[in-house]
Every structure is written in structure tokens, then in C-alpha cells.
Write an enzyme that holds these catalytic residues in place. Sequence first.
Site, PDB file in Angstrom:
ATOM      1  N   CYS A  42       0.844  -1.192   0.000  1.00 24.37           N
ATOM      2  CA  CYS A  42       0.000   0.000   0.000  1.00 24.37           C
ATOM      3  C   CYS A  42       0.886   1.251   0.000  1.00 24.37           C
ATOM      4  CB  CYS A  42      -0.909   0.001   1.227  1.00 24.37           C
ATOM      5  SG  CYS A  42      -2.105   1.370   1.227  1.00 24.37           S
ATOM      6  N   ASP A  44       0.427   3.741   1.723  1.00 18.35           N
ATOM      7  CA  ASP A  44       0.353   4.298   3.091  1.00 18.35           C
ATOM      8  C   ASP A  44       1.751   4.600   3.656  1.00 18.35           C
ATOM      9  OD1 ASP A  44       0.083   4.414   6.031  1.00 18.35           O
ATOM     10  OD2 ASP A  44      -1.976   3.779   5.656  1.00 18.35           O
ATOM     11  N   ARG A  46       2.805   4.766   6.493  1.00 10.46           N
ATOM     12  CA  ARG A  46       3.197   4.017   7.697  1.00 10.46           C
ATOM     13  C   ARG A  46       3.757   2.636   7.368  1.00 10.46           C
ATOM     14  NH1 ARG A  46      -2.618   4.231  10.243  1.00 10.46           N
ATOM     15  NH2 ARG A  46      -2.971   3.655   8.072  1.00 10.46           N
ATOM     16  N   HIS A  98      -2.159  -4.208   4.945  1.00 11.75           N
ATOM     17  CA  HIS A  98      -2.038  -3.799   6.350  1.00 11.75           C
ATOM     18  C   HIS A  98      -3.409  -3.510   6.944  1.00 11.75           C
ATOM     19  CE1 HIS A  98      -2.668   0.655   5.794  1.00 11.75           C
ATOM     20  NE2 HIS A  98      -2.418   0.302   4.560  1.00 11.75           N
ATOM     21  N   CYS A 101      -6.254   0.114   6.843  1.00  6.56           N
ATOM     22  CA  CYS A 101      -5.981   0.665   5.512  1.00  6.56           C
ATOM     23  C   CYS A 101      -7.109   1.634   5.144  1.00  6.56           C
ATOM     24  CB  CYS A 101      -5.890  -0.460   4.483  1.00  6.56           C
ATOM     25  SG  CYS A 101      -5.515   0.132   2.816  1.00  6.56           S
TER      26      CYS A 101
HETATM   27 CO    CO Z   1      -3.462   1.085   2.957  1.00  7.95          CO
END
Ligand code: CO
Length: 211
Positions: A42, A44, A46, A98, A101
Site C-alpha cells: 500500500c 500508506d 506508515r 495492512h 488501511c
Molecule cells: Co493502505
Amino acid sequence: MADIKQLLDNNKKWAENMKRKDEKFFSRLVDQQSPKYLWIGCSDSRVPANEIVGLLPGEIFVHRNIANMVIHTDLNCLSVIQYAVDILKVEHIILCGHYDCAGINAALEEKEHGLIDNWLRHIDDIHRYYRNELDALTDVRAKRARLCELNIIEQVANICNTTVVNNAWRQGQRLSVHGWIYNVGDGIMHDMGVTVSDIAGAPGIAPRKRA
Ligand code: CO
């Protein structure tokens, strides 16, 4: 603009630090990359690929998009897979999703999010495939978490069913496809136990054969 300049300063310090630890680190990388792993994860912030699995530049080939999807007609992702498998000869493809999400959570909402709703439509499809299981979960957090997991299972299947991966297996190339899920809340990765290492294990409809 102070913040953005900080990144360039950080970069100088990082490069100096790497050279201090290993003088030839960058000069070795100039000639070639030979990563054993392809990471599809992803976007993302993080979930930074190299960092959370302790790998250095040169060790992992990376593709990221919102909600870590492998769409059958996404030439961007498919080209990454082809280059990684055919040219770099990676031995492992890691599909990493994850929990928490935002893409998955957004797909479960009724409100509009704009253009991205077209991309998230693929998550809606997975929701539809597993409607009975997901509808049985009354707790919204449990439903979100399970959809994150089911998305990983489906994306692993999509990777296995690409022509690139099919043909690599047919030619006897060593290649495993893994589904992992990362917990943003504690930094721990979990193997979902859906690894596929040969064409017989590819989920779904029987793969097409070359004439
Ligand atoms: Co995500």
C-alpha cells in the site's frame, strides 16, 4: 520551505552515514541491482517497504498503490511484475497489505470520495465475493480488518494468475508468491499462510496454455 530543505539535509547525512559504515556501498549499487524480492504494498506512509523488513537499497524491488491491488489490466503493476520476474529473476513476490488501511475503510463507507471510488470499486467486488462472511461481522472494526485480509488473499490470486507468473512457473523458474499483513499499531508483520510456489497451486480457473 524549511521542511522540504530538511529532507535534502537528511539525505546528505544518510549518504555520509552509509559510506562511513561501508565505503563501497554506493559504488557497488551503480553497476546493477539484483534484488531477490518484489514487494507490492500500500502507498500508506506508515508501511515503508525496506524499513519494516530490514532491507537496504538494492535488496527489494517495490511497487505501491492504494490498498495494494494487482488489477488484471493495470499495465503499471503488470510491467513491474514482468520486469521483476523476467529480468531481475526475483525469487519471492510479497503482497503486503495492512490493517487500518484507509483505502479499505473508504470502500466500506457509503459516501463518495471522488475519482478514487473507481479504483476502490475493485475492493467492492471483493466485498461482494465474500458478502456472507462479511455481513456476519457486526463490529465495523472486525469487518474492516477481515476485508484487509480478504483483499490480500485475492491479490495473491491475481498475481498467481498473471501470464508473467504462469509462464515463469511453466518454465521451471523458482518463484513464490506470499500474502503478508502488517499491523500498523505494533509494527509486526504476519504471514497469512497463502504462499503459492507452482502453477498447480495457482487459485481459480485453470491457467491458459500456450498453443
Ligand atoms: Co493502505
